[in-house]
Structure formats: structure tokens, C-alpha cells
Design an enzyme around this catalytic site. Structure first.
Site, PDB file in Angstrom:
ATOM      1  N   ASP A   1      -0.851   2.478   8.415  1.00  0.00           N
ATOM      2  CA  ASP A   1      -1.526   1.766   9.510  1.00  0.00           C
ATOM      3  C   ASP A   1      -0.746   1.770  10.833  1.00  0.00           C
ATOM      4  OD1 ASP A   1      -3.404   1.099   7.574  1.00  0.00           O
ATOM      5  OD2 ASP A   1      -2.384  -0.770   7.073  1.00  0.00           O
TER       6      ASP A   1
ATOM      7  N   GLU B   1     -11.765   0.126  10.159  1.00  0.00           N
ATOM      8  CA  GLU B   1     -12.197  -0.816   9.113  1.00  0.00           C
ATOM      9  C   GLU B   1     -11.493  -2.155   9.374  1.00  0.00           C
ATOM     10  OE1 GLU B   1     -10.936  -0.041   4.697  1.00  0.00           O
ATOM     11  OE2 GLU B   1      -9.237  -0.772   5.831  1.00  0.00           O
TER      12      GLU B   1
ATOM     13  N   ARG C   1      -6.218  -1.662   8.646  1.00  0.00           N
ATOM     14  CA  ARG C   1      -5.935  -3.072   8.358  1.00  0.00           C
ATOM     15  C   ARG C   1      -5.705  -3.907   9.629  1.00  0.00           C
ATOM     16  NH1 ARG C   1      -1.649  -5.368   4.000  1.00  0.00           N
ATOM     17  NH2 ARG C   1      -0.218  -4.914   5.656  1.00  0.00           N
TER      18      ARG C   1
ATOM     19  N   SER D   1       5.566  -6.657   2.493  1.00  0.00           N
ATOM     20  CA  SER D   1       6.768  -6.347   1.719  1.00  0.00           C
ATOM     21  C   SER D   1       8.024  -6.821   2.457  1.00  0.00           C
ATOM     22  CB  SER D   1       6.862  -4.842   1.478  1.00  0.00           C
ATOM     23  OG  SER D   1       5.686  -4.412   0.829  1.00  0.00           O
TER      24      SER D   1
ATOM     25  N   ARG E   1       1.195  -4.914  -6.124  1.00  0.00           N
ATOM     26  CA  ARG E   1       1.242  -6.202  -5.429  1.00  0.00           C
ATOM     27  C   ARG E   1       1.656  -7.227  -6.483  1.00  0.00           C
ATOM     28  NH1 ARG E   1      -2.630  -3.406  -1.922  1.00  0.00           N
ATOM     29  NH2 ARG E   1      -1.496  -3.364   0.029  1.00  0.00           N
TER      30      ARG E   1
ATOM     31  N   GLY F   1       0.831  -1.210   0.000  1.00  0.00           N
ATOM     32  CA  GLY F   1       0.000   0.000   0.000  1.00  0.00           C
ATOM     33  C   GLY F   1       0.861   1.253   0.000  1.00  0.00           C
TER      34      GLY F   1
ATOM     35  N   THR G   1       3.817   2.501   5.848  1.00  0.00           N
ATOM     36  CA  THR G   1       2.386   2.148   5.854  1.00  0.00           C
ATOM     37  C   THR G   1       1.634   3.158   6.713  1.00  0.00           C
ATOM     38  OG1 THR G   1       0.754   0.607   6.777  1.00  0.00           O
ATOM     39  CG2 THR G   1       2.959   0.386   7.623  1.00  0.00           C
TER      40      THR G   1
ATOM     41  N   ASP H   1       4.228  -4.822   6.295  1.00  0.00           N
ATOM     42  CA  ASP H   1       4.465  -6.177   6.771  1.00  0.00           C
ATOM     43  C   ASP H   1       4.708  -7.190   5.638  1.00  0.00           C
ATOM     44  OD1 ASP H   1       4.254  -7.847   9.103  1.00  0.00           O
ATOM     45  OD2 ASP H   1       2.422  -8.633   8.184  1.00  0.00           O
TER      46      ASP H   1
ATOM     47  N   HIS I   1     -10.092   6.053   0.499  1.00  0.00           N
ATOM     48  CA  HIS I   1      -8.733   6.273   0.004  1.00  0.00           C
ATOM     49  C   HIS I   1      -8.196   7.681   0.182  1.00  0.00           C
ATOM     50  CE1 HIS I   1      -9.219   2.289  -1.675  1.00  0.00           C
ATOM     51  NE2 HIS I   1      -7.906   2.285  -1.708  1.00  0.00           N
TER      52      HIS I   1
ATOM     53  N   ARG J   1     -25.717   8.511  11.286  1.00  0.00           N
ATOM     54  CA  ARG J   1     -25.149   8.667   9.944  1.00  0.00           C
ATOM     55  C   ARG J   1     -23.789   7.978   9.889  1.00  0.00           C
ATOM     56  NH1 ARG J   1     -29.482  10.319   9.363  1.00  0.00           N
ATOM     57  NH2 ARG J   1     -30.282  12.091   8.180  1.00  0.00           N
TER      58      ARG J   1
ATOM     59  N   ASP K   1       1.267  -0.387  11.896  1.00  0.00           N
ATOM     60  CA  ASP K   1       1.138  -1.705  12.525  1.00  0.00           C
ATOM     61  C   ASP K   1       2.413  -2.537  12.463  1.00  0.00           C
ATOM     62  OD1 ASP K   1       1.070  -2.034   9.797  1.00  0.00           O
ATOM     63  OD2 ASP K   1      -0.573  -3.470   9.784  1.00  0.00           O
TER      64      ASP K   1
ATOM     65  N   ASN L   1     -24.830  17.231  22.432  1.00  0.00           N
ATOM     66  CA  ASN L   1     -25.826  17.271  21.374  1.00  0.00           C
ATOM     67  C   ASN L   1     -25.330  16.641  20.076  1.00  0.00           C
ATOM     68  OD1 ASN L   1     -24.136  19.194  20.445  1.00  0.00           O
ATOM     69  ND2 ASN L   1     -25.579  20.898  20.617  1.00  0.00           N
TER      70      ASN L   1
HETATM   71  P1  ADP Z   1       2.257  -4.452   2.563  1.00  0.00           P
HETATM   72  O1  ADP Z   1       3.723  -4.421   2.328  1.00  0.00           O
HETATM   73  O2  ADP Z   1       1.637  -3.095   2.518  1.00  0.00           O
HETATM   74  O3  ADP Z   1       1.911  -5.236   3.823  1.00  0.00           O
HETATM   75  P2  ADP Z   1       1.303  -6.715   0.868  1.00  0.00           P
HETATM   76  O4  ADP Z   1       0.964  -7.590   2.029  1.00  0.00           O
HETATM   77  O5  ADP Z   1       0.335  -6.647  -0.244  1.00  0.00           O
HETATM   78  O6  ADP Z   1       1.574  -5.184   1.307  1.00  0.00           O
HETATM   79  O7  ADP Z   1       2.714  -7.221   0.289  1.00  0.00           O
HETATM   80  C1  ADP Z   1       3.326  -6.547  -0.783  1.00  0.00           C
HETATM   81  C2  ADP Z   1       4.039  -7.518  -1.675  1.00  0.00           C
HETATM   82  O8  ADP Z   1       5.076  -8.189  -0.950  1.00  0.00           O
HETATM   83  C3  ADP Z   1       3.182  -8.656  -2.233  1.00  0.00           C
HETATM   84  O9  ADP Z   1       2.441  -8.277  -3.363  1.00  0.00           O
HETATM   85  C4  ADP Z   1       4.249  -9.685  -2.610  1.00  0.00           C
HETATM   86  O10 ADP Z   1       4.855  -9.372  -3.835  1.00  0.00           O
HETATM   87  C5  ADP Z   1       5.276  -9.502  -1.493  1.00  0.00           C
HETATM   88  N1  ADP Z   1       5.059 -10.524  -0.448  1.00  0.00           N
HETATM   89  C6  ADP Z   1       4.209 -10.478   0.591  1.00  0.00           C
HETATM   90  N2  ADP Z   1       4.260 -11.624   1.319  1.00  0.00           N
HETATM   91  C7  ADP Z   1       5.178 -12.423   0.713  1.00  0.00           C
HETATM   92  C8  ADP Z   1       5.693 -13.730   0.952  1.00  0.00           C
HETATM   93  N3  ADP Z   1       5.279 -14.479   1.970  1.00  0.00           N
HETATM   94  N4  ADP Z   1       6.645 -14.211   0.110  1.00  0.00           N
HETATM   95  C9  ADP Z   1       7.088 -13.475  -0.931  1.00  0.00           C
HETATM   96  N5  ADP Z   1       6.630 -12.242  -1.218  1.00  0.00           N
HETATM   97  C10 ADP Z   1       5.693 -11.715  -0.426  1.00  0.00           C
END
Ligand code: ADP
Length: 326
Positions: free
Chosen positions: A131, A226, A175, A108, A75, A14, A129, A106, A256, A250, A133, A218
Site C-alpha cells: 500500500d 478500494e 487500504r 505490525s 494476524r 499482509g 506493504t 502499520d 489478490h 464495466r 502507506d 473512445n
Molecule cells: P499490517 O502490519 O499489514 O498493518 P495488521 O494491522 O493486521 O497488519 O497487524 C498485524 C499484526 O500486528 C496483528 O495481527 C497483531 O498481531 C499485531 N498488532 C497490530 N496492532 C497491534 C497492537 N495495537 N498491539 C499489539 N499487536 C498489534
């Protein structure tokens, strides 16, 4: 251990405001130390397909204030397979890249660890990120900007909520982590935050109602993170309609717009410090670590720890929110 002469840099997963400031810091710091820099486009995808270009200092001019990422992000399914990673390694070698800097979340960093295990490639990660996290760093690149964007929206929603004496549920990103929700609720003077960390512990809507919803107010704004665990803002609005039909409710889902915009001073400085620290780490012989900042000091956190451990919500902040919303 062979000497690093040329680094490759990519942004993955992301997008987050401040990624450009990080690209700039890594590039300039590497060039300052006499290293060659190659920009890899669209995250791991560009490594697999060979979408790689040499970066000079000018390539990162005038980007520190821009949101998004000039390297694009994506991704990449292929990188999850051994064949895809082999292709990525071959492209790296072809380009003469001998170390990788990965800016992302995480997932990546999990990819970087897997790659480094298979091919003995030195990898350094930067936490990017909105987030917040990632374990091992107080803040991630993009989090502060997203928090301020949410706050701006909440302030505006407050005007209409007060005028109409309504209850608003505002859904924010995260997330499966409640950092954005909890801290935007505190900063926005909101009445409650519904976060995934407590989803299985208590009925957070019940708590909010029980703690004196509308006793002296009020309008009310409740921030909902999310997540499948919370069910999102619509779920709570439905519940209120059914269980407390006397309230005018509401929903606003911020979506995004939380990812965009010019990074705050905090995120630019964080990205600049982490980018410089990533190159220092490489030159010191560090391998497969995420650079982070803890208590205002740069720290190196092994990928295995950053990925494995969860960053906990500070429970004192939950008390602060509850006690100040009377
Ligand atoms: P973020 O980095 O924001 O957590 P993603 O979880 O979508 O985003 O991971 C980003 C990219 O990292 C994935 O599209 C993939 O190419 C790579 N990736 C994630 N997990 C793995 C994994 N277990 N093994 C190899 N590549 C991974």
C-alpha cells in the site's frame, strides 16, 4: 544496554512481494556480522506459540526472486493482549533471542512498539506493504511490484475498453491510501483516479465527467482505490448506470493478484538495502525504529512517528494525471 548476539526475524500482516528478499538480506547481513539468526513463523503467532527455527545462510538461498514470504504471515489476536505478549517474551528468552526484526505494515510496527515498551526488547522494523502507506519512507517493500502488476492489467483492459468503446472502473488495493490508484492511473494513461484522500473534498465522479469524459476518446479507464471512503468500483459503476445511462460501463476488481508475483528489481534492491540497514541499526545501538529510504538515503524513523503520521499524497501528481488525460 546488553549486547545483541541473536536476532529473531518475522513477517507480519499482509504479505508483500519482496518480503523474501528482506528476510534474505537481514539473515545474511546478521550472519556476516557474527550474529545468530532465528526465523519466527507466522508473524507474532509463531512468537506466541514458539514456532521458531535457526536460520543459516542456506535457509535463504534462492528466495530473492520469490513473492510471498517463506516465514509465512498471519494476524495474531493473542499478541494484542498483555498475556499473549508475555508468552511471546518468554519464548524469545527460551530461544536466546535478544532483538527482533519485524517486516510488515502499520499494524505490525504498532505491535512491535507495544512489545518493546513492555519488555525492553530492541526492535527494528522494515516497511513491508504493497500500500505504500507508511510515513517516513519514500517507498515500502512490495509497492513497486504491485504497481507494475496493476499496470500490466490496466494495459490489457485498455485493449478491450478501446475495442468496445467502454468506460471501465478498475478497483485496486490500497487500504485507505491512494498511492497505488493514483500512480497506476498516471502510468497507465488512465482518465482519472478516485482515491480516499479526496473522498470528502469533492465528488470525484462529477469531476471526471466535468473534465471532459469522452470528448475526444473512445474509451476511458478510471482507477478506484478500494476503501470504505470511496465506496469502491461497484459504487461508481452503479452511479454511472443511474446518472449517465448513455455510457457502457464495466467493472474489474483486481483483488489478490496484486499481492503476488516475483518482486521487481526496485523492490529487491529496496529490501536488500533495508535488510542490511536494519542490522547496521541494531549494531549501532538503534532501538525501536523503522528503517526507510528518503531521497535515496537510509533513514531511521522512530516507530512512534512512523505509526502516528500519515503519508500524504503529492497533489502535484493529481494535477499531472488530470492535465495529461485531456
Ligand atoms: P499490517 O502490519 O499489514 O498493518 P495488521 O494491522 O493486521 O497488519 O497487524 C498485524 C499484526 O500486528 C496483528 O495481527 C497483531 O498481531 C499485531 N498488532 C497490530 N496492532 C497491534 C497492537 N495495537 N498491539 C499489539 N499487536 C498489534
Amino acid at each position: 544496554m546488553s549486547e545483541v548476539k541473536c536476532i529473531g526475524i518475522l513477517t507480519s500482516g499482509g504479505d508483500a512481494p519482496g518480503m523474501n528478499a528482506a528476510i534474505r538480506a537481514v539473515t545474511r547481513s546478521a550472519i556476516y556480522h557474527g550474529l545468530q539468526v532465528k526465523g519466527i513463523y507466522r508473524g507474532y503467532k509463531g512468537l506466541v506459540t514458539g514456532e521458531i527455527k535457526e536460520f543459516k545462510s542456506q535457509n535463504v538461498s534462492n528466495i530473492i526472486q520469490q513473492g510471498g514470504t517463506i516465514l509465512k504471515t498471519a494476524r495474531c489476536k493473542e499478541f494484542r493482549t498483555p498475556e499473549g505478549r508475555k508468552l511471546a517474551y518468554e519464548n524469545m528468552k527460551k530461544e536466546g533471542i535478544d532483538a527482533l526484526i519485524v517486516i510488515g505494515g502499520d499494524g505490525s510496527l504498532t505491535g512491535a512498539l507495544q512489545f518493546a515498551k513492555e519488555f525492553d526488547v530492541p526492535c527494528i522494523g522494515l516497511p513491508g506493504t504493497i500500500d505504500n502507506d507508511l510515513y517516513g519512507t519514500d517507498s515500502t517493500i512490495g509497492y513497486d511490484t504491485a504497481l507494475n502488476t496493476i499496470l500490466d492489467c490496466v494495459d490489457k483492459i485498455r485493449d478491450t475498453a478501446t475495442s468496445h468503446e467502454r468506460l471501465f472502473f478498475v478497483e485496486v488495493m490500497g487500504r485507505d491510501a491512494g498511492f497505488l490508484a493514483l500512480n497506476s492511473a498516471i502510468a497507465g494513461g488512465c482518465e482519472a483516479a478516485i482515491i480516499p484522500e479526496f473522498a470528502t473534498e469533492v465528488d470525484q465522479l462529477e469531476e471526471f465527467i466535468k473534465n471532459g469524459f469522452r470528448k475526444s476518446k473512445n474509451s476511458s479507464i478510471v482507477i478506484v482505490a478500494e476503501s470504505e471512503l470511496t465506496g469502491g468500483a461497484m459504487h461508481y459503476a452503479e452511479r454511472v448506470k443511474n446518472e449517465y445511462p448513455q455510457y457502457d460501463v464495466r467493472v474489474t476488481i483486481l483483488g489478490h493478484l496484486q499481492r503476488g508475483g516475483s518482486p521487481t528489481a526496485h523492490d529487491r534492491i529496496l529490501a536488500s538495502r533495508l535488510g542490511a540497514a536494519a542490522i547496521d541499526a541494531l549494531l549501532e545501538g538503534q532501538r525501536n525504529v523503522m528503517v526507510g529510504i528518503k531521497n535515496d538515503q537510509v533513514v531511521y524513523v522512530p516507530f512512534s512517528r512512523a505509526i502516528k503520521y500519515e503519508k500524504n499524497i503529492d497533489r502535484q501528481l493529481v494535477d499531472v494525471l488530470r492535465n495529461l488525460s485531456i
